[in-house]
Design an enzyme around this catalytic site. Structure first.
Site, PDB file in Angstrom:
ATOM      1  N   ASN A  40      11.458 -27.734   1.055  1.00  0.00           N
ATOM      2  CA  ASN A  40      10.627 -28.902   1.323  1.00  0.00           C
ATOM      3  C   ASN A  40      11.031 -30.054   0.415  1.00  0.00           C
ATOM      4  O   ASN A  40      11.528 -29.865  -0.697  1.00  0.00           O
ATOM      5  CB  ASN A  40       9.131 -28.580   1.189  1.00  0.00           C
ATOM      6  CG  ASN A  40       8.707 -28.070  -0.167  1.00  0.00           C
ATOM      7  OD1 ASN A  40       9.473 -27.395  -0.861  1.00  0.00           O
ATOM      8  ND2 ASN A  40       7.494 -28.370  -0.565  1.00  0.00           N
ATOM      9  N   GLU A  42       9.366 -33.991  -0.646  1.00  0.00           N
ATOM     10  CA  GLU A  42       8.221 -34.882  -0.511  1.00  0.00           C
ATOM     11  C   GLU A  42       8.629 -36.319  -0.811  1.00  0.00           C
ATOM     12  O   GLU A  42       9.775 -36.584  -1.194  1.00  0.00           O
ATOM     13  CB  GLU A  42       7.098 -34.393  -1.438  1.00  0.00           C
ATOM     14  CG  GLU A  42       6.656 -32.977  -1.058  1.00  0.00           C
ATOM     15  CD  GLU A  42       5.549 -32.411  -1.929  1.00  0.00           C
ATOM     16  OE1 GLU A  42       5.248 -33.006  -2.988  1.00  0.00           O
ATOM     17  OE2 GLU A  42       4.993 -31.371  -1.543  1.00  0.00           O
ATOM     18  N   CYS A  51       8.792 -30.050   5.708  1.00  0.00           N
ATOM     19  CA  CYS A  51       8.631 -28.655   5.289  1.00  0.00           C
ATOM     20  C   CYS A  51       9.984 -27.943   5.251  1.00  0.00           C
ATOM     21  O   CYS A  51      10.920 -28.294   5.988  1.00  0.00           O
ATOM     22  CB  CYS A  51       7.753 -27.900   6.281  1.00  0.00           C
ATOM     23  SG  CYS A  51       6.036 -28.399   6.301  1.00  0.00           S
ATOM     24  N   GLU A  53      10.813 -25.061   6.414  1.00  0.00           N
ATOM     25  CA  GLU A  53      11.194 -24.385   7.653  1.00  0.00           C
ATOM     26  C   GLU A  53      11.932 -25.325   8.593  1.00  0.00           C
ATOM     27  O   GLU A  53      12.920 -24.953   9.225  1.00  0.00           O
ATOM     28  CB  GLU A  53       9.951 -23.827   8.365  1.00  0.00           C
ATOM     29  CG  GLU A  53       9.234 -22.737   7.597  1.00  0.00           C
ATOM     30  CD  GLU A  53       8.165 -23.262   6.657  1.00  0.00           C
ATOM     31  OE1 GLU A  53       8.314 -24.389   6.137  1.00  0.00           O
ATOM     32  OE2 GLU A  53       7.186 -22.529   6.436  1.00  0.00           O
ATOM     33  N   CYS A  83       3.475 -23.659   8.441  1.00  0.00           N
ATOM     34  CA  CYS A  83       2.384 -24.506   8.935  1.00  0.00           C
ATOM     35  C   CYS A  83       2.458 -24.612  10.462  1.00  0.00           C
ATOM     36  O   CYS A  83       3.435 -24.196  11.092  1.00  0.00           O
ATOM     37  CB  CYS A  83       2.446 -25.891   8.287  1.00  0.00           C
ATOM     38  SG  CYS A  83       3.678 -26.991   9.047  1.00  0.00           S
ATOM     39  N   CYS A  86       5.522 -26.391  12.004  1.00  0.00           N
ATOM     40  CA  CYS A  86       6.744 -25.578  11.895  1.00  0.00           C
ATOM     41  C   CYS A  86       6.722 -24.409  12.874  1.00  0.00           C
ATOM     42  O   CYS A  86       7.757 -24.037  13.425  1.00  0.00           O
ATOM     43  CB  CYS A  86       6.929 -25.081  10.454  1.00  0.00           C
ATOM     44  SG  CYS A  86       7.370 -26.426   9.322  1.00  0.00           S
TER      45      CYS A  86
HETATM   46  N1  THU Z   1       5.215 -26.775   3.086  1.00  0.00           N
HETATM   47  C1  THU Z   1       6.352 -26.184   3.551  1.00  0.00           C
HETATM   48  O1  THU Z   1       7.462 -26.549   3.156  1.00  0.00           O
HETATM   49  N2  THU Z   1       6.216 -25.175   4.443  1.00  0.00           N
HETATM   50  C2  THU Z   1       5.026 -24.681   4.886  1.00  0.00           C
HETATM   51  O2  THU Z   1       5.003 -23.808   5.726  1.00  0.00           O
HETATM   52  C3  THU Z   1       3.774 -25.193   4.337  1.00  0.00           C
HETATM   53  C4  THU Z   1       3.883 -26.425   3.525  1.00  0.00           C
HETATM   54  C5  THU Z   1       5.334 -27.829   2.083  1.00  0.00           C
HETATM   55  C6  THU Z   1       4.953 -29.202   2.540  1.00  0.00           C
HETATM   56  C7  THU Z   1       4.563 -29.859   1.245  1.00  0.00           C
HETATM   57  O3  THU Z   1       5.750 -30.361   0.634  1.00  0.00           O
HETATM   58  C8  THU Z   1       4.038 -28.715   0.409  1.00  0.00           C
HETATM   59  O4  THU Z   1       4.497 -27.527   1.001  1.00  0.00           O
HETATM   60  C9  THU Z   1       2.532 -28.670   0.291  1.00  0.00           C
HETATM   61  O5  THU Z   1       1.935 -28.721   1.522  1.00  0.00           O
END
Ligand code: THU
Length: 128
Positions: A40, A42, A51, A53, A83, A86
């Site tokens: 991930n 941000e 994310c 995935e 999530c 994804c």
């Molecule tokens: N996140 C993922 O990379 N994958 C997931 O399945 C759930 C959430 C990341 C997004 C964000 O950068 C952080 O986790 C918190 O939500």
């Protein structure tokens, strides 16, 4: 599956998550046997991140692979699962939602495994 778990754990180290503090690594196993990793990232403009995935999925698609056997997701602990967005993104590239989803923590032998169909019943599709 050890190679897949190792890949997810390793790429998680590269996650850029200064806002949530929640690092995620994902490793997607293609039908070819190749592994595609993503983490991930941000952004100060929150919606601009992605994310792990979908980053892994994008790497696979860019490499020309579109069919997959499994994805390993490594979050902060064993309770991590992909999530909703994804799940939908992965469903586009699976048959009958039979993708194996293996979830793990950064350390330890325990994993939790699901099928994508369990995690996303009645996902959206344009197919009849
Ligand atoms: N996140 C993922 O990379 N994958 C997931 O399945 C759930 C959430 C990341 C997004 C964000 O950068 C952080 O986790 C918190 O939500």
């Amino acid at each position: 599956m050890k190679a897949l778990i190792d890949a997810a754990r390793a790429v998680r180290e590269n996650a850029y998550a200064p806002y949530s503090g929640y690092k995620v690594g994902a490793a997607l196993l293609g039908k070819s046997g190749r592994i595609y990793a993503g983490c991930n990232f941000e952004n100060a403009s929150f919606g601009a991140g992605a994310c792990a995935e979908r980053v892994a999925l994008g790497a696979a698609i860019a490499a020309g692979e579109r069919r997959f056997d499994a994805i390993c997701v490594c979050g902060g602990d064993l309770s991590v699962t992909p999530c909703g967005i994804c799940r939908q993104a992965l469903a586009e590239f699976t048959n009958n939602n039979n993708l194996r989803v293996i979830c793990c923590a950064p350390e330890g032998d325990e994993v939790r495994e699901y099928t994508l169909g369990e995690l996303l019943p009645f996902g959206f599709t344009l197919k009849a």
